[in-house]
Design an enzyme around this catalytic site. Structure first.
Site, PDB file in Angstrom:
ATOM      1  N   GLU A 246      -5.485  -8.366  -0.981  1.00 38.87           N
ATOM      2  CA  GLU A 246      -5.795  -8.148   0.589  1.00 38.87           C
ATOM      3  C   GLU A 246      -7.360  -7.756   0.809  1.00 38.87           C
ATOM      4  OE1 GLU A 246      -3.212  -5.757   3.137  1.00 38.87           O
ATOM      5  OE2 GLU A 246      -5.075  -5.351   4.114  1.00 38.87           O
TER       6      GLU A 246
ATOM      7  N   GLU B  21       0.924  -1.109   0.016  1.00 47.28           N
ATOM      8  CA  GLU B  21       0.040  -0.052   0.191  1.00 47.28           C
ATOM      9  C   GLU B  21       1.167   1.266   0.001  1.00 47.28           C
ATOM     10  OE1 GLU B  21      -3.168  -0.241   2.981  1.00 47.28           O
ATOM     11  OE2 GLU B  21      -4.180  -1.972   1.950  1.00 47.28           O
TER      12      GLU B  21
HETATM   13  C1  147 Z   1      -4.442  -2.526   5.226  1.00 43.72           C
HETATM   14  C2  147 Z   1      -3.083  -3.041   5.344  1.00 43.72           C
HETATM   15  O1  147 Z   1      -2.507  -3.345   4.353  1.00 43.72           O
HETATM   16  C3  147 Z   1      -3.261  -4.014   6.435  1.00 43.72           C
HETATM   17  O2  147 Z   1      -1.826  -4.205   6.937  1.00 43.72           O
HETATM   18  C4  147 Z   1      -4.052  -3.828   7.769  1.00 43.72           C
HETATM   19  O3  147 Z   1      -3.613  -2.659   8.274  1.00 43.72           O
HETATM   20  C5  147 Z   1      -5.431  -3.623   7.031  1.00 43.72           C
HETATM   21  C6  147 Z   1      -6.536  -3.265   8.051  1.00 43.72           C
HETATM   22  O4  147 Z   1      -7.969  -3.349   7.723  1.00 43.72           O
HETATM   23  O5  147 Z   1      -5.554  -2.513   6.328  1.00 43.72           O
HETATM   24  O6  147 Z   1      -4.500  -1.013   4.820  1.00 43.72           O
HETATM   25  C7  147 Z   1      -5.428  -0.285   4.566  1.00 43.72           C
HETATM   26  C8  147 Z   1      -5.820   0.816   5.562  1.00 43.72           C
HETATM   27  C9  147 Z   1      -6.667   1.812   5.279  1.00 43.72           C
HETATM   28  C10 147 Z   1      -7.449   1.582   4.165  1.00 43.72           C
HETATM   29  C11 147 Z   1      -7.059   0.672   3.249  1.00 43.72           C
HETATM   30  C12 147 Z   1      -6.268  -0.360   3.414  1.00 43.72           C
HETATM   31  N1  147 Z   1      -8.463   2.546   3.892  1.00 43.72           N
HETATM   32  O7  147 Z   1      -8.850   3.143   4.726  1.00 43.72           O
HETATM   33  O8  147 Z   1      -9.010   2.680   2.749  1.00 43.72           O
END
Ligand code: 147
Length: 657
Positions: free
Chosen positions: A247, A172
């Site tokens: 994911e 990300e």
């Molecule tokens: C993802 C991460 O890749 C994971 O490690 C974990 O933190 C997961 C938890 O839901 O989320 O990261 C994101 C965090 C925020 C958003 C998307 C992915 N978002 O707010 O859209």
């Protein structure tokens, strides 16, 4: 409930869905997976009693038993906070290399033991500081970063006999095309031609670069998008690449979470042509009140009691995973993949020789299948009767096996993954009556099992008093129950004494958006703790040592928020002590004189009791003060004042008497 017999009147409002291989297959199915890491999501699983731990691993990985996952994705530890903690790098420093740290190697081996065909996928969230060379980018020297990642893949092979099937870029965070090319070149040069690159673990944006750059197009095996909301970008489809929800899920694992998982497992393909879906996370094995508690396929947070909970998403997974496998193919849209007339969806999956057919149907209603993200637009599902018609090679099928789930809401009981009577086909036709919030698998496969173990032991609070001297550990293991939120701690031994050392000596390439303070911290216990005694032996090594060490109580935050944690922190420096109300030490409560040298062991203690805070050094009282107003409760913690080595031993936690 599945009802084959339907009154004549059914026909009047029933609709047909067809499963037909005549026009050929559509995309290859790449599997359903779980993600350990991003970060430290399997932390508490590791030191479960072996009996329960094996049971849990069976529910996750054993074929024909539970979630029976096809893919295990793991974090390539980078010594950084990556959601629920930090995971250790295999190279804390440029001169260091070690393939025994952390628990992902262990987890991958346990998965492979149960299912030799499980696919392995590694992805970094952050990197040790030396990779950034003083910047916060892993791309300042792309061949160095490629070397670092390929060493991890090589270490998997050499030290653990694990073949890494897929590798990603930077979770990300920005990708770099030069790096992707360097990574591919390094993989090829070291004999890892079969390790395929998934990019870029964010959204679909790499699709336009793939269209513009034939060399990049050749390298990227699949475009991995996170939380796609079942939709893929037209540009991504246009590349012709495999499309993955690399994911997804991240939803509390109650029945709504199960509904989310059922809906996206089908609709990621139906709406978005995604052929793999990976759950963040595999198993929710981190303390309550760390971020995203319970956002895993099941929950295991009590290594001290052995209690764990097999949650709904495990059985939702089984509907697909036990009856379709990597290398199978989806039927074409309109010929076995689509939306049901009155809401819900279906997919048809066929084995490579075309002899087995698995159909998965879901009828999740909107409010019972909302995922954490993205927002779910309104839609309707109604009970319906569908005529199923088998065509092409499938027209000769006379019966299929039936597995049934109905999520129970408003007090109704769940029916989870139950084997039902076979469904009979007459001239390739059968009728099915569908209710709401159901998952139904119809399959020619005769396998399938709802695995079961006796009830695990009852839930228990964290046991107090608690002591930890690390003597029973293997070298380089991460301390159990101490959930590192910054820094990397591992077990070392000198002069016949085994202790835990903080290993990170410089600021890492962070994953958390707001970076972090240059402190390291391990939380332990429960955020419900108010009065507690926390004591630990510590030593600041002479070379590369941290500036100070601390013990703390009432620590109120972890995850990316750990850096703004409040609590009662007693820091010990060679020339003074400081009591701070926060980890960052922006709010000093008290200060005083102290004298010790680096390279000496000393004991630091903090007693919070009946409105009083008492600090001690080598068991002599340093101070007494009134307990600060906030926070009113929190974890116990130990840590360091700066990145730099520090050793800890003989941790003691005592609750109120
Ligand atoms: C993802 C991460 O890749 C994971 O490690 C974990 O933190 C997961 C938890 O839901 O989320 O990261 C994101 C965090 C925020 C958003 C998307 C992915 N978002 O707010 O859209």
């Amino acid at each position: 409930l599945v009802a084959v017999v339907c009154a004549a009147v059914c026909g009047a409002y029933s609709q047909s869905i067809v499963f037909d291989d005549t026009p050929g297959m559509e995309r290859q199915f790449d599997g359903i997976g779980g993600l350990s890491g991003g970060g430290a999501t399997s932390k508490l699983l590791v030191n479960y009693p072996q009996e329960q731990r094996d049971q849990i691993l069976d529910y996750l990985f054993k074929p024909n038993f539970g979630a029976s996952l096809h893919i295990l994705k793991v974090e390539i530890g980078g010594d950084v906070q990556s959601t629920d903690g930090t995971e250790a790098s295999h190279m804390h420093n440029s001169w260091d290399e070690n393939y025994q740290r952390g628990y992902e190697w262990w987890l991958m081996k346990e998965a492979k033991k149960r299912n030799p065909n499980i696919k392995l996928y590694g992805l970094p969230w952050g990197f040790p500081g030396w990779i950034g060379q003083g910047t916060h980018s892993p791309y300042v020297n792309v061949s160095m970063t490629a070397d670092y990642i390929v060493r991890w893949i090589n270490g998997a092979k050499v030290y653990h006999n694990l073949t890494i099937d897929y590798v990603g870029i930077w979770n990300e965070r920005p990708y770099d095309i030069g790096y992707i090319k360097a990574l591919r070149a390094t993989l090829d040069a070291r004999g890892f031609q079969n390790t395929l690159v998934i990019a870029a673990d964010e959204e679909w944006e790499i699709a336009t670069d793939i269209q513009a750059d034939p060399e990049l197009a050749k390298i990227v095996h699949a475009i991995g998008c996170h939380y796609p909301g079942t939709l893929s970008d037209p540009d991504a489809v246009y590349t012709g690449k495999q499309l993955w929800a690399s994911e997804d899920y991240s939803t509390f694992n109650d029945d709504v979470g199960g509904g989310c998982w059922a809906r996206i497992l089908n609709q990621n393909y139906v709406n978005g042509l995604m052929t793999a879906t990976i759950s963040w996370n595999l198993i929710a094995s981190y303390y309550d009140n760390l971020p995203y508690y319970g956002n895993g396929l099941m929950t295991a947070v009590e290594p001290w009691s052995g209690n764990y909970v097999v949650e709904t998403p495990i059985w939702v997974s089984a509907h697909t995973t036990q009856f379709a496998f990597v290398g199978w193919n989806y039927l074409k849209h309109g010929y076995g993949v689509g939306k049901l007339p009155k809401g819900g969806s279906y997919v048809g999956l066929v084995n490579p020789t075309g002899t087995e057919l698995t159909i998965v149907i879901e009828t999740m209603s909107h409010n019972h299948s909302v995922c954490i993200r993205p927002p779910l637009p309104a839609y309707n599902v109604e009970p319906q009767v569908v005529n199923i018609s088998l065509a092409g090679k499938f027209s000769s099928i006379t019966k299929m096996n039936v597995w049934y789930t109905k999520l129970g809401f408003d007090g109704a009981k769940d029916i989870l993954f139950e084997k039902r009577d076979q469904i009979q086909f007459v001239n390739g036709k059968a009728q099915l009556s569908l209710g709401l919030d159901e998952v139904i698998t119809l399959t020619t496969m005769t396998t399938g099992q709802k695995g079961a173990y006796p009830e695990p032991p009852p839930s228990q609070p964290f046991p107090l008093p608690y002591t930890e001297d690390f003597e029973s550990y293997s070298l380089y293991e991460e301390p159990f129950n101490l959930a590192q939120q910054s820094g990397a701690y591992e077990i070392l031994s000198t002069n016949n004494n085994t202790f835990a050392r903080q290993m990170t000596i410089m600021e890492p390439v962070f994953w958390c958006k707001f970076g972090g303070v240059s402190k390291t911290v391990n939380v332990i216990g429960s955020t419900d703790w108010t009065d507690i005694y926390v004591a630990v032996d510590f030593q600041l090594p002479v070379i590369n040592g941290s500036l100070g060490a601390f013990v703390a109580a009432r620590v109120d935050q972890g995850g990316c928020e750990a850096f703004s944690a409040q609590g009662i922190f007693l820091f010990a420096f060679p020339d003074r002590y400081i009591v701070a109300n926060d980890l960052a030490r922006t709010k000093t409560l008290k200060e005083g004189y102290l004298a010790f040298e680096a390279g000496e062991w000393h004991r630091l203690g903090l007693l919070v009791q009946d409105g009083n805070v008492q600090g001690s050094f080598d068991n002599k009282i340093l101070f007494n003060m009134t307990v600060p107003v906030v926070p009113i409760s929190g974890f116990a913690a130990i840590g360091t004042d700066s990145f730099g080595l520090a050793d800890f031993d003989n941790l003691q936690l005592t609750g109120p008497s």
